[in-house]
Design a protein around this motif. Structure first.
Motif, PDB file in Angstrom:
ATOM      1  N   ILE A  95      -6.612 -13.753 -61.181  1.00 39.50           N
ATOM      2  CA  ILE A  95      -6.237 -13.823 -62.589  1.00 39.50           C
ATOM      3  C   ILE A  95      -5.220 -12.731 -62.878  1.00 39.50           C
ATOM      4  N   THR A  96      -4.325 -13.010 -63.788  1.00 37.31           N
ATOM      5  CA  THR A  96      -3.285 -12.059 -64.155  1.00 37.31           C
ATOM      6  C   THR A  96      -3.466 -11.624 -65.592  1.00 37.31           C
ATOM      7  N   ILE A  97      -3.569 -10.318 -65.815  1.00 34.87           N
ATOM      8  CA  ILE A  97      -3.704  -9.745 -67.143  1.00 34.87           C
ATOM      9  C   ILE A  97      -2.671  -8.645 -67.282  1.00 34.87           C
ATOM     10  N   ASN A  98      -1.728  -8.830 -68.201  1.00 34.14           N
ATOM     11  CA  ASN A  98      -0.678  -7.827 -68.418  1.00 34.14           C
ATOM     12  C   ASN A  98       0.013  -7.437 -67.111  1.00 34.14           C
ATOM     13  N   ASP A  99       0.387  -8.450 -66.344  1.00 35.61           N
ATOM     14  CA  ASP A  99       1.131  -8.280 -65.084  1.00 35.61           C
ATOM     15  C   ASP A  99       0.289  -7.705 -63.936  1.00 35.61           C
ATOM     16  N   ASP A 100      -0.993  -7.448 -64.160  1.00 30.93           N
ATOM     17  CA  ASP A 100      -1.875  -6.998 -63.086  1.00 30.93           C
ATOM     18  C   ASP A 100      -2.729  -8.172 -62.614  1.00 30.93           C
ATOM     19  N   THR A 101      -2.900  -8.302 -61.304  1.00 24.91           N
ATOM     20  CA  THR A 101      -3.665  -9.405 -60.733  1.00 24.91           C
ATOM     21  C   THR A 101      -4.981  -8.884 -60.158  1.00 24.91           C
ATOM     22  N   PHE A 102      -6.066  -9.597 -60.466  1.00 22.86           N
ATOM     23  CA  PHE A 102      -7.392  -9.218 -60.006  1.00 22.86           C
ATOM     24  C   PHE A 102      -8.039 -10.416 -59.305  1.00 22.86           C
ATOM     25  N   GLN A 103      -9.051 -10.133 -58.482  1.00 29.32           N
ATOM     26  CA  GLN A 103      -9.824 -11.159 -57.805  1.00 29.32           C
ATOM     27  C   GLN A 103     -11.243 -11.161 -58.376  1.00 29.32           C
ATOM     28  N   VAL A 104     -11.638 -12.253 -59.044  1.00 30.40           N
ATOM     29  CA  VAL A 104     -12.953 -12.286 -59.696  1.00 30.40           C
ATOM     30  C   VAL A 104     -13.590 -13.664 -59.561  1.00 30.40           C
ATOM     31  N   PRO A 105     -14.919 -13.735 -59.492  1.00 30.66           N
ATOM     32  CA  PRO A 105     -15.602 -15.036 -59.549  1.00 30.66           C
ATOM     33  C   PRO A 105     -15.633 -15.555 -60.975  1.00 30.66           C
ATOM     34  N   PHE A 106     -15.622 -16.885 -61.107  1.00 32.68           N
ATOM     35  CA  PHE A 106     -15.723 -17.532 -62.415  1.00 32.68           C
ATOM     36  C   PHE A 106     -17.098 -18.180 -62.522  1.00 32.68           C
TER      37      PHE A 106
END
Length: 264
Positions: free
Chosen positions: A95-106
């Motif tokens: 997911i991308t938030i304010n140009d930062d990308t993270f790896q998370v379960p949904f």
């Protein structure tokens, strides 16, 4: 369900800043957008001030509070659903938030939405499709991960529309709506009354009809309203005088789990 015609409850508007990071395989990508559903409940200035004093300053403080254990236990009776790998562990998404990308379960509140996501993940990763499955995951655990920035809880697309979100609103990033009639109480195992909170408005309406059929009256006299999951948790954990809540799992979730177990 029993009608409680003398009930008069003011739910105070509270908030949590949540979202996430974890490392794992990433089958698809999603953009989180900052949209919110208009809250149903508002508080007076005095209530807001009292709430600020009672509200935990961090998620860690919330989960360290005496009230969190019983709340989590009740929430864990409600399953969310996630796409898993061959080891049965949740798959993470980019997911991308304010140009930062993270790896998370949904974690999906609606099992049908989760089934759709499983189909998309298999189509996007055909070589791993046979290793993917859909597994239930306790809501209380998912909520704790969510508030520690380790997961995303995806509300039902239908539920956010029922709560007042505009048509076409992306459920990812939305608060999880709950539905209740303030005049209905359900007896718990300890003999006390609790306000049932539903994840589906139609099931809340059904509870109103059941109570009216049993106790008399008209369903038109009783209103089903919504509040967000995070507000309900903070109210239970920190605001004195908050009535007991009982989280009710959607019938579709129970049906899916029972069918899955019968086939295994």
């Amino acid at each position: 369900m029993k009608l409680n015609r003398s009930s008069s409850i003011v739910l105070v508007v509270l908030g949590l800043q949540l979202l996430s990071s974890v490392n794992s395989f990433c089958p698809t990508s999603a953009m989180i957008t900052a949209k919110t559903v208009q809250p149903v409940f508002a508080a007076s200035s005095q209530e807001e001030e009292e709430t600020k004093k009672a509200t935990p300053s961090s998620a860690l403080e919330l989960f360290a509070s005496e009230g969190w254990g019983p709340i989590k236990k009740d929430m864990d009776s409600v399953p969310t659903f996630c796409v898993s790998n061959k080891e049965g562990k949740p798959i993470a998404y980019a997911i991308t938030i304010n140009d930062d990308t993270f790896q998370v379960p949904f974690f999906y509140c609606d099992v049908d939405d989760a089934k759709d996501e499983l189909a998309k993940a298999k189509e996007a990763n055909s070589e791993l499709a046979a290793e993917m499955d859909l597994i239930p995951f306790p809501l209380g655990v998912a909520f704790e991960m969510w508030s520690k920035d380790q997961a995303v809880i995806v509300p039902s697309a239908e539920a956010i529309k029922q709560a007042g979100a505009p048509p076409g609103t992306n459920p990812i990033g939305q608060p999880v709506p709950l539905f209740a009639c303030m005049d209905i109480m359900q007896e718990t195992s300890d003999g006390k009354g609790a306000l049932p909170l539903f994840l589906d408005m139609e099931e809340a309406n059904g509870a109103v009809k059941e109570a009216v059929d049993s106790d008399g009256g008209s369903s038109d006299d009783f209103e089903v309203v919504s509040l967000s999951l995070n507000r309900a948790v903070e109210l239970l954990a920190t605001v004195p005088g908050t009535p007991g809540f009982q989280f009710i799992p959607p019938q579709s979730s129970i049906k899916h789990i029972n069918e899955y177990l019968s086939e295994s």
